[in-house]
Scaffold this motif. Structure first.
Motif, PDB file in Angstrom:
ATOM      1  N   MET A  29       0.739  -1.366  -0.068  1.00  0.00           N
ATOM      2  CA  MET A  29       0.008  -0.029  -0.076  1.00  0.00           C
ATOM      3  C   MET A  29       0.747   1.249  -0.097  1.00  0.00           C
ATOM      4  O   MET A  29       2.054   1.401   0.717  1.00  0.00           O
ATOM      5  CB  MET A  29      -0.785  -0.067   1.198  1.00  0.00           C
ATOM      6  N   LYS A  30       0.756   1.918  -0.985  1.00  0.00           N
ATOM      7  CA  LYS A  30       1.366   3.579  -0.910  1.00  0.00           C
ATOM      8  C   LYS A  30       0.073   4.671  -1.073  1.00  0.00           C
ATOM      9  O   LYS A  30      -0.880   4.403  -1.235  1.00  0.00           O
ATOM     10  CB  LYS A  30       2.290   3.502  -1.992  1.00  0.00           C
ATOM     11  N   ALA A  31       0.866   5.722  -0.681  1.00  0.00           N
ATOM     12  CA  ALA A  31      -0.109   7.162  -1.256  1.00  0.00           C
ATOM     13  C   ALA A  31       0.497   8.102  -1.487  1.00  0.00           C
ATOM     14  O   ALA A  31       1.701   8.286  -1.517  1.00  0.00           O
ATOM     15  CB  ALA A  31      -0.791   7.473   0.323  1.00  0.00           C
ATOM     16  N   VAL A  32      -0.029   8.839  -2.582  1.00  0.00           N
ATOM     17  CA  VAL A  32       0.467  10.121  -2.775  1.00  0.00           C
ATOM     18  C   VAL A  32      -0.444  11.202  -2.379  1.00  0.00           C
ATOM     19  O   VAL A  32      -1.557  11.165  -2.438  1.00  0.00           O
ATOM     20  CB  VAL A  32       0.979   9.890  -4.352  1.00  0.00           C
ATOM     21  N   GLN A  51      -1.292   0.495  -4.921  1.00  0.00           N
ATOM     22  CA  GLN A  51      -0.354  -0.544  -4.705  1.00  0.00           C
ATOM     23  C   GLN A  51       0.828  -0.236  -5.513  1.00  0.00           C
ATOM     24  O   GLN A  51       1.038   0.225  -6.449  1.00  0.00           O
ATOM     25  CB  GLN A  51      -1.106  -1.708  -5.120  1.00  0.00           C
ATOM     26  N   GLU A  52       1.912  -0.490  -4.639  1.00  0.00           N
ATOM     27  CA  GLU A  52       3.490  -0.193  -5.398  1.00  0.00           C
ATOM     28  C   GLU A  52       3.739  -0.632  -6.831  1.00  0.00           C
ATOM     29  O   GLU A  52       4.038   0.214  -7.367  1.00  0.00           O
ATOM     30  CB  GLU A  52       4.410  -0.842  -4.674  1.00  0.00           C
ATOM     31  N   LYS A  53       3.033  -1.625  -7.285  1.00  0.00           N
ATOM     32  CA  LYS A  53       3.140  -1.985  -8.418  1.00  0.00           C
ATOM     33  C   LYS A  53       2.432  -1.399  -9.597  1.00  0.00           C
ATOM     34  O   LYS A  53       2.731  -1.256 -10.503  1.00  0.00           O
ATOM     35  CB  LYS A  53       2.714  -3.340  -8.703  1.00  0.00           C
ATOM     36  N   ASP A  54       1.679  -0.136  -9.109  1.00  0.00           N
ATOM     37  CA  ASP A  54       0.848   0.531 -10.019  1.00  0.00           C
ATOM     38  C   ASP A  54       1.530   1.945  -9.857  1.00  0.00           C
ATOM     39  O   ASP A  54       0.976   2.833 -10.401  1.00  0.00           O
ATOM     40  CB  ASP A  54      -0.546   0.567  -9.661  1.00  0.00           C
ATOM     41  N   GLU A  55       2.579   2.298  -9.105  1.00  0.00           N
ATOM     42  CA  GLU A  55       3.105   3.537  -8.677  1.00  0.00           C
ATOM     43  C   GLU A  55       3.354   4.285 -10.224  1.00  0.00           C
ATOM     44  O   GLU A  55       3.098   5.509 -10.220  1.00  0.00           O
ATOM     45  CB  GLU A  55       4.437   3.514  -8.083  1.00  0.00           C
ATOM     46  N   GLU A  60       0.023  25.363 -10.079  1.00  0.00           N
ATOM     47  CA  GLU A  60       0.407  25.452  -8.682  1.00  0.00           C
ATOM     48  C   GLU A  60       0.615  23.987  -8.200  1.00  0.00           C
ATOM     49  O   GLU A  60       1.248  23.767  -7.165  1.00  0.00           O
ATOM     50  CB  GLU A  60      -0.411  26.526  -7.943  1.00  0.00           C
ATOM     51  N   TRP A  61       0.061  23.030  -8.955  1.00  0.00           N
ATOM     52  CA  TRP A  61       0.054  21.746  -8.232  1.00  0.00           C
ATOM     53  C   TRP A  61       1.154  20.838  -8.724  1.00  0.00           C
ATOM     54  O   TRP A  61       1.799  20.179  -7.936  1.00  0.00           O
ATOM     55  CB  TRP A  61      -1.282  20.899  -8.636  1.00  0.00           C
ATOM     56  N   ALA A  62       1.670  21.180  -9.960  1.00  0.00           N
ATOM     57  CA  ALA A  62       2.695  20.383 -10.602  1.00  0.00           C
ATOM     58  C   ALA A  62       4.117  20.253  -9.716  1.00  0.00           C
ATOM     59  O   ALA A  62       4.609  21.365  -9.282  1.00  0.00           O
ATOM     60  CB  ALA A  62       3.472  21.288 -11.818  1.00  0.00           C
ATOM     61  N   GLY A  63       4.423  18.994  -9.434  1.00  0.00           N
ATOM     62  CA  GLY A  63       5.483  18.589  -8.704  1.00  0.00           C
ATOM     63  C   GLY A  63       5.245  18.675  -7.215  1.00  0.00           C
ATOM     64  O   GLY A  63       5.975  18.277  -6.459  1.00  0.00           O
ATOM     65  N   LYS A  64       4.218  19.157  -6.757  1.00  0.00           N
ATOM     66  CA  LYS A  64       4.067  19.473  -5.210  1.00  0.00           C
ATOM     67  C   LYS A  64       3.186  18.012  -4.800  1.00  0.00           C
ATOM     68  O   LYS A  64       2.318  18.130  -4.519  1.00  0.00           O
ATOM     69  CB  LYS A  64       3.192  20.513  -5.048  1.00  0.00           C
ATOM     70  N   TYR A  65       3.979  17.123  -4.356  1.00  0.00           N
ATOM     71  CA  TYR A  65       3.317  16.106  -3.849  1.00  0.00           C
ATOM     72  C   TYR A  65       4.278  15.214  -2.904  1.00  0.00           C
ATOM     73  O   TYR A  65       5.398  15.243  -3.231  1.00  0.00           O
ATOM     74  CB  TYR A  65       2.481  14.889  -5.179  1.00  0.00           C
ATOM     75  N   ALA A  66       3.754  14.454  -2.206  1.00  0.00           N
ATOM     76  CA  ALA A  66       4.553  13.730  -1.175  1.00  0.00           C
ATOM     77  C   ALA A  66       4.262  12.163  -1.486  1.00  0.00           C
ATOM     78  O   ALA A  66       2.740  11.778  -1.517  1.00  0.00           O
ATOM     79  CB  ALA A  66       4.207  13.900   0.034  1.00  0.00           C
ATOM     80  N   LYS A  67       4.952  11.515  -1.579  1.00  0.00           N
ATOM     81  CA  LYS A  67       4.696   9.728  -1.521  1.00  0.00           C
ATOM     82  C   LYS A  67       5.158   9.156  -0.346  1.00  0.00           C
ATOM     83  O   LYS A  67       5.927   9.392   0.396  1.00  0.00           O
ATOM     84  CB  LYS A  67       5.532   9.115  -2.670  1.00  0.00           C
TER      85      LYS A  67
END
Ligand code: DP6
Length: 354
Positions: free
Chosen positions: A195-198, A315-319, A336-343
């Motif tokens: 399990m992962k999240a962005v 899921q990690e396989k779908d990253e 303003e969104w571009a690139g601003k994310y945390a995994k």
């Protein structure tokens, strides 16, 4: 000679993002919810609060600093946490007269988030969990995380879930005194490490309507809300626990997205209506729905708290699929969104000093 020593303890607490939302209190004083909720605790490498608690006979008042700024500690939430933790320490001192009388000293708390406090990324959850954990460590309390969660709950409801890693339920309980309204582990992070999240930080602005105010407006005015907490959430809780137990992402995604959508529907059903999502949030929903349709299976699962930022579980396989698709669809549209994310990945609770 008087004891002038400064006693201290440090800890970190993670952020948790609910997949079955807590929204509504049946008791505002004790922070007792109208429904149970369930969350995933996110990795502390990306999002966490670091807190040091200290006490000394030389301190003249309780104080709390968050990211270098003094905070008000006279509020009911902070007062309840300090009072309950001190009472537990007092019990220890009464049983052992050789212990220093820390329960008689004022407490200083210094807290720092490694993410924007105002961004609506569940900062109060990590904040109160860290405060309670740090003071409990300072006082060397033997209470379990579930027992401590009853105290953190009084600071901020969602905070009770941040005392555990992995997959965590806040069972609403029935007792009028809140003695059975607490957090329990559903599964450790190691159970489903794929399990992962962005997190798509759509806006770092402070939310317009606080969760506390918003949920009470909903309790007082929404008819849909009554249907939700009575007829829907109890079933969703069971289905979500089964999905986690079976590592069934299809079911996990279906319930996560439906619960988020229903939570925002009850916000809209509130008078006056509350809008937490914005156009970018809705674009993120459409993107995930399109990706899932394209693939013919659940690849991503979106959820939104009391703000426009999207949390997308996958899921990690779908990253690559998830990040590539969302990036291609959303980034050009929203500068303003571009690139601003945390995994982030779910994580076990790490209580070692920072
Ligand atoms: C939408 O825990 O911030 O994030 O108990 O009043 O402090 P208070 O509310 P809070 O509400 C969180 C609401 C939510 C859903 C959730 O985390 O379950």
């Amino acid at each position: 000679m008087a004891d002038k020593k400064i006693y201290s303890a440090s800890t970190t607490a993670p952020v948790n993002i609910a997949i079955v939302k807590y929204w509504g209190k049946r008791d505002t004083k004790l922070n007792l919810p109208t429904n149970s909720s369930l969350s995933v605790t996110l990795s502390q490498a990306d999002l966490r609060t670091h807190t040091t608690a200290a006490c000394s006979s030389t301190f003249t008042e309780n104080s709390l600093w968050l990211n270098g700024e003094a905070q008000d500690v006279s509020g009911a939430r902070q007062t309840a946490c300090f009072r309950e933790l001190k009472a537990l320490r007092k019990k220890l001192e009464d049983a052992n007269p050789f212990l220093p009388k820390l329960s008689e000293y004022f407490v200083h708390v210094v807290s720092e988030n490694n993410f924007p406090t105002a961004a609506g990324l569940a900062s109060s959850a990590a904040g109160f969990a860290a405060l309670v954990r740090a003071i409990a460590d300072l006082y060397e309390l033997p209470e379990s995380p579930t027992e401590l969660s009853k105290i953190a709950r009084q600071g901020s409801g969602s905070a009770c879930r941040s005392l555990f890693g992995g997959y965590v339920a806040w069972e609403m309980g029935q007792a009028a005194d809140g003695s059975d309204s607490c957090a329990v582990e559903v599964a450790p992070a190691s159970h489903w490490p794929e399990m992962k999240a962005v997190i798509l930080v759509v806006s770092a602005a402070k939310k317009g309507v606080s969760s506390t105010a918003g949920m009470q407006a909903t309790v007082n005015t929404s008819a849909l809300f009554t249907y939700r907490f009575r007829n829907v959430v109890p079933k969703t809780m069971e289905a979500m626990k089964a999905a986690i137990k079976n590592k069934d992402f299809e079911q996990f995604a279906a319930h996560t997205m439906a619960d988020s959508n229903q939570f925002h529907a009850v916000c809209l059903d509130t008078t006056p209506p509350i809008f937490y999502m914005n156009g970018v949030s809705r674009a993120a929903i459409r993107a995930v729905e399109a990706l899932n349709t394209l693939e013919g299976r659940a690849v991503g699962a979106y959820t939104f708290d009391a703000g426009p930022n999207a949390v997308i579980y996958y899921q990690e396989k779908d990253e690559e699929k998830v990040l590539g698709f969302l990036g291609a669809l959303l980034a050009p549209e929203v500068a303003e969104w571009a690139g601003k994310y945390a995994k982030v990945a779910p994580e076990g609770y790490d209580n070692r000093p920072f």
